[in-house]
Write an enzyme that holds these catalytic residues in place. Structure first.
Site, PDB file in Angstrom:
ATOM      1  N   HIS A 157       0.974  -1.069  -0.066  1.00  0.00           N
ATOM      2  CA  HIS A 157       0.055   0.016   0.093  1.00  0.00           C
ATOM      3  C   HIS A 157       0.816   1.205  -0.104  1.00  0.00           C
ATOM      4  O   HIS A 157       2.024   1.329   0.443  1.00  0.00           O
ATOM      5  CB  HIS A 157      -0.903   0.035   1.145  1.00  0.00           C
ATOM      6  CG  HIS A 157      -1.725  -0.992   1.185  1.00  0.00           C
ATOM      7  ND1 HIS A 157      -2.755  -1.580   0.332  1.00  0.00           N
ATOM      8  CD2 HIS A 157      -1.923  -2.054   1.996  1.00  0.00           C
ATOM      9  CE1 HIS A 157      -3.334  -2.783   0.671  1.00  0.00           C
ATOM     10  NE2 HIS A 157      -2.881  -3.088   1.870  1.00  0.00           N
ATOM     11  N   SER A 158       0.180   2.375  -0.577  1.00  0.00           N
ATOM     12  CA  SER A 158       1.195   3.603  -0.382  1.00  0.00           C
ATOM     13  C   SER A 158       1.782   3.898   1.043  1.00  0.00           C
ATOM     14  O   SER A 158       2.682   4.481   1.181  1.00  0.00           O
ATOM     15  CB  SER A 158       0.330   4.824  -1.065  1.00  0.00           C
ATOM     16  OG  SER A 158      -0.850   4.859  -0.349  1.00  0.00           O
ATOM     17  N   GLU A 159       0.813   3.724   1.941  1.00  0.00           N
ATOM     18  CA  GLU A 159       1.363   3.658   3.461  1.00  0.00           C
ATOM     19  C   GLU A 159       0.562   2.574   4.452  1.00  0.00           C
ATOM     20  O   GLU A 159      -0.654   2.241   4.107  1.00  0.00           O
ATOM     21  CB  GLU A 159       1.126   4.966   4.116  1.00  0.00           C
ATOM     22  CG  GLU A 159       2.028   6.203   4.029  1.00  0.00           C
ATOM     23  CD  GLU A 159       1.777   7.001   2.711  1.00  0.00           C
ATOM     24  OE1 GLU A 159       2.574   7.618   2.381  1.00  0.00           O
ATOM     25  OE2 GLU A 159       0.610   6.788   2.030  1.00  0.00           O
ATOM     26  N   THR A 160       1.301   2.249   5.225  1.00  0.00           N
ATOM     27  CA  THR A 160       0.772   1.215   6.288  1.00  0.00           C
ATOM     28  C   THR A 160       0.999   1.880   7.658  1.00  0.00           C
ATOM     29  O   THR A 160       1.977   2.423   7.950  1.00  0.00           O
ATOM     30  CB  THR A 160       1.527  -0.070   6.129  1.00  0.00           C
ATOM     31  OG1 THR A 160       1.313  -0.667   4.977  1.00  0.00           O
ATOM     32  CG2 THR A 160       1.193  -0.944   7.446  1.00  0.00           C
TER      33      THR A 160
ATOM     34  N   HIS B  93      -4.227   9.423   5.113  1.00  0.00           N
ATOM     35  CA  HIS B  93      -5.305   8.445   4.617  1.00  0.00           C
ATOM     36  C   HIS B  93      -5.188   7.267   5.524  1.00  0.00           C
ATOM     37  O   HIS B  93      -5.892   6.689   6.213  1.00  0.00           O
ATOM     38  CB  HIS B  93      -5.172   8.112   3.312  1.00  0.00           C
ATOM     39  CG  HIS B  93      -4.386   6.948   2.947  1.00  0.00           C
ATOM     40  ND1 HIS B  93      -2.950   7.451   2.774  1.00  0.00           N
ATOM     41  CD2 HIS B  93      -4.236   5.841   2.481  1.00  0.00           C
ATOM     42  CE1 HIS B  93      -2.341   6.296   2.410  1.00  0.00           C
ATOM     43  NE2 HIS B  93      -3.286   5.366   2.447  1.00  0.00           N
TER      44      HIS B  93
END
Length: 254
Positions: free
Chosen positions: A42-45, A67
């Site tokens: 994912h783009s961020e975790t 997000h």
């Protein structure tokens, strides 16, 4: 430990921006968190331990992420772990979130004022468009272009954008059905295009509030997944609000 995937800034599954949320039971090392984030892609975790919240892209740790914060708050509220305001301690400062009666979650983030900037060498060629205005915030470069359609059809040279000295590049324009639109490219932190970027709206909110003369606005991010971010500029803070949907929950064994 418990692991979730949440689509943030959307009320529809498989839209918005997917984030991983990992609820830690004890401290872990940075290398392990980077490995989990790289595995999930994912783009961020987000990694939450007590009230301490950290975010990792597939390649690096970041200091502010909207997000994945929204996704974490959504998990706390939807599982009953929280009911009222929650304060997260982060590298970007204390971030307060709250669950609104209409089902949205609102987040209190630092505003990122945008100051005029020269056009960096190679930027116009990398984007394939001529900017109307160029500014820079603490984190990102902000490029205003002529229309929503220009933002929607943009096809930048992602490799060339790595030469830009910024976390990412925000491309924005006035909206037709919302107050403004945007897209966000951050190849320097391992995210070629982020589907919906809360932290970019920390700059977009004061920028468009100054242009439009209103503090409360609605922005649409025009990635292929798309998402909606409600913003309210309040001095040195920005209130970001949106919906979220849980997609996956399970147990992390590694």
């Amino acid at each position: 430990m418990r692991l979730f995937t949440v689509d943030a800034f959307t009320g529809t599954a498989f839209k918005g921006n997917p984030a991983g949320v990992c609820l830690l039971e004890s401290p872990v090392n940075d290398r392990w968190m980077r490995s989990v984030a790289a595995e999930l892609k994912h783009s961020e975790t987000a990694f939450l331990l007590g009230d301490s919240l950290r975010w990792f892209t597939p390649t690096v740790e970041v200091t502010l992420c909207g997000h994945a914060t929204l996704a974490t708050a959504h998990i706390l509220y939807s599982t009953g772990a929280a009911t009222g305001p929650v304060e997260f301690q982060t590298a970007g400062g204390t971030l307060t979130v709250n669950h609104l009666p209409d089902g949205m979650i609102t987040m209190d983030f630092p505003a990122k004022e945008v100051t005029p900037s020269p056009v960096p060498d190679g930027l116009e060629k990398a984007l394939g468009v001529t900017p109307l205005r160029v500014g820079k915030s603490h984190l990102d470069l902000l490029i205003e272009v002529e229309s929503e359609e220009t933002v929607r059809t943009l096809s930048p040279d992602i490799a060339a954008l790595t030469a830009v000295d910024a976390r990412g590049v925000i491309v924005t324009a006035p909206g037709t059905e919302t107050d403004f639109v945007s897209r966000f490219f951050a190849p320097n932190v391992g995210v070629p295009e982020d589907p919906v970027t809360g932290s970019a709206h920390c700059a977009l909110s004061p920028y468009w509030s100054a242009r439009l003369g209103r503090d409360s606005l609605v922005g649409a991010q025009l990635s292929s997944r798309g998402g909606i971010v409600h913003v309210r500029h309040a001095g040195d803070r920005v209130h970001l609000s949106g919906h979220a949907v849980t997609i996956f929950s399970g147990t992390l064994h590694a």
